[in-house]
Design a protein around this motif. Structure first.
Motif, PDB file in Angstrom:
ATOM      1  N   ARG A 168       0.843  -1.198   0.000  1.00 13.92           N
ATOM      2  CA  ARG A 168       0.000   0.000   0.000  1.00 13.92           C
ATOM      3  C   ARG A 168       0.877   1.245   0.000  1.00 13.92           C
ATOM      4  N   THR A 169       0.534   2.199  -0.868  1.00 11.46           N
ATOM      5  CA  THR A 169       1.285   3.437  -0.944  1.00 11.46           C
ATOM      6  C   THR A 169       0.463   4.574  -0.359  1.00 11.46           C
ATOM      7  N   ARG A 197      11.012   0.677  14.515  1.00 12.75           N
ATOM      8  CA  ARG A 197       9.921   1.657  14.504  1.00 12.75           C
ATOM      9  C   ARG A 197       9.638   2.208  13.111  1.00 12.75           C
ATOM     10  N   THR A 200       7.427  -1.701   8.528  1.00 13.65           N
ATOM     11  CA  THR A 200       6.154  -2.396   8.679  1.00 13.65           C
ATOM     12  C   THR A 200       6.435  -3.751   9.328  1.00 13.65           C
ATOM     13  N   GLU A 201       5.425  -4.347   9.919  1.00 10.16           N
ATOM     14  CA  GLU A 201       5.618  -5.625  10.609  1.00 10.16           C
ATOM     15  C   GLU A 201       6.110  -6.709   9.661  1.00 10.16           C
ATOM     16  N   ASP A 202       5.657  -6.668   8.401  1.00  8.66           N
ATOM     17  CA  ASP A 202       6.023  -7.702   7.437  1.00  8.66           C
ATOM     18  C   ASP A 202       7.119  -7.240   6.475  1.00  8.66           C
ATOM     19  N   THR A 278       5.579   2.965   2.452  1.00  7.75           N
ATOM     20  CA  THR A 278       4.130   3.060   2.508  1.00  7.75           C
ATOM     21  C   THR A 278       3.739   3.985   3.665  1.00  7.75           C
ATOM     22  N   ALA A 279       2.452   4.243   3.777  1.00 11.93           N
ATOM     23  CA  ALA A 279       1.965   5.078   4.876  1.00 11.93           C
ATOM     24  C   ALA A 279       2.214   4.416   6.223  1.00 11.93           C
ATOM     25  N   GLU A 280       2.376   3.101   6.231  1.00 11.85           N
ATOM     26  CA  GLU A 280       2.604   2.362   7.482  1.00 11.85           C
ATOM     27  C   GLU A 280       4.083   2.241   7.843  1.00 11.85           C
ATOM     28  N   GLY A 281       4.964   2.573   6.910  1.00 11.78           N
ATOM     29  CA  GLY A 281       6.400   2.460   7.166  1.00 11.78           C
ATOM     30  C   GLY A 281       7.126   1.891   5.963  1.00 11.78           C
ATOM     31  N   ALA A 283       8.326  -0.900   3.768  1.00 14.72           N
ATOM     32  CA  ALA A 283       7.852  -2.269   3.574  1.00 14.72           C
ATOM     33  C   ALA A 283       8.920  -3.184   2.980  1.00 14.72           C
TER      34      ALA A 283
END
Length: 314
Positions: A168-169, A197, A200-202, A278-281, A283
């Motif tokens: 996801r971007t 930090r 992303t987790e994956d 991505t917005a989450e970090g 990836a």
């Protein structure tokens, strides 16, 4: 039949577009150059006065040469040492090709080039011709000897496969650069927590050394595993300096439109790390260190004034 100056000029007018197409199809700048040269030889041997639409003829010849190359490349990559990654192109390289639309820019991104490796040669050709160059299915069908319906169906399937593999971007260029700078600060801090930090987790990390530079055969997966690897990667040591011929200077640049860290030793690019943000970090990290796949980047780098590095490593 010998080509006239006009015939050569007509080919040269199409060369940039042919190189950009071949690069997207093959993921290799050096192989793209070779295929374009072979296309020129075919042009030289043809009765060019009878070719009504040179662009269509050249595109068909080049695409089919690339399909043959892709088929043989799959066999070669089965014996490739470690992970295989595309050859990165730095910002400003004309081989990146058209970038007028979001689809064109995305089609040459490092992340998408990696995903294209999962497609069959035919799927990849249809996807690139349609998504990156905007060819209508009628023309794609003529190039690949398909029906229009088959071309549309293949494109739909290929686009679905690519979309399913994309992270996801949703982050702008300024924010991406800031994250890359934060990443370098965290990677050189000697601590794992600041890196975790940012990921992303994956998150995954993949390296391509081509058997010439040490690179792990399997990807690192998961934020903690990736963070530990990166902490060790940026930890100074004499062995690392000896391996690359000095202490690399790190620059924040873009490669294939993605944020990237470019490692340089005396105007020689020794590594390009493309980050998928991505917005989450962050990836993914895709690190190209195979010297064979950095020759074009080195030539481009040495030809310009690159300013001051963000930091020195190792």
């Amino acid at each position: 039949m010998a080509l006239t100056v006009h015939d050569v000029d007509r080919f040269e007018a199409f060369r940039p577009r042919l190189e950009a197409l071949a690069y997207r199809l093959l993921g290799s700048a050096s192989e793209a150059e070779d295929v374009v040269q072979e296309t020129f030889l075919r042009w030289q041997a043809a009765d060019v006065e009878r070719i009504e639409v040179p662009e269509a003829w050249l595109t068909k010849v080049l695409t089919n040469l690339c399909l043959t190359q892709l088929t043989s490349a799959r066999a070669r990559r089965e014996t490739y040492v470690g992970q295989w990654l595309p050859e990165p192109l730095l910002a400003g390289d004309p081989m990146l090709g058209p970038a007028d639309t979001a689809e064109q820019r995305e089609s040459v991104s490092y992340a998408v080039l990696v995903l294209l490796e999962r497609l069959s040669p035919g799927e990849r050709a249809v996807y690139v011709l349609r998504e990156a160059f905007g060819y209508p299915h009628r023309e794609i069908a003529e190039i690949l000897d398909l029906t229009e319906a088959a071309s549309a169906q293949i494109f739909h399937r290929a686009k679905k496969h690519v979309a399913a593999g994309k992270a996801r971007t949703g982050i702008d260029e300024a924010a991406a650069r800031r994250i890359v700078e934060e990443f370098l600060a965290a990677a050189t801090s000697g601590r794992t927590e600041p890196l975790v930090r940012l990921l992303t987790e994956d998150a995954v990390s993949v390296g391509d050394g081509g058997g010439k530079v040490p690179a792990r055969a399997k990807a690192f997966e998961g934020a903690l595993a990736v963070a530990k690897f990166l902490r060790g990667l940026f930890k100074p040591s004499e062995a690392k300096r000896a391996l690359v011929g000095g202490s690399p200077e790190m620059y924040v640049r873009t490669a294939n439109g993605d944020p990237a860290v470019v490692a340089v030793v005396e105007d020689r690019v020794v590594g390009v790390m493309c980050l998928e943000i991505t917005a989450e970090g962050i990836a993914a990290f895709r690190n190209q260190v195979n010297p064979d796949k950095l020759e074009r980047a080195t030539r481009q780098w040495a030809a310009g004034d690159q300013g001051e590095p963000l930091l020195s490593a190792f």
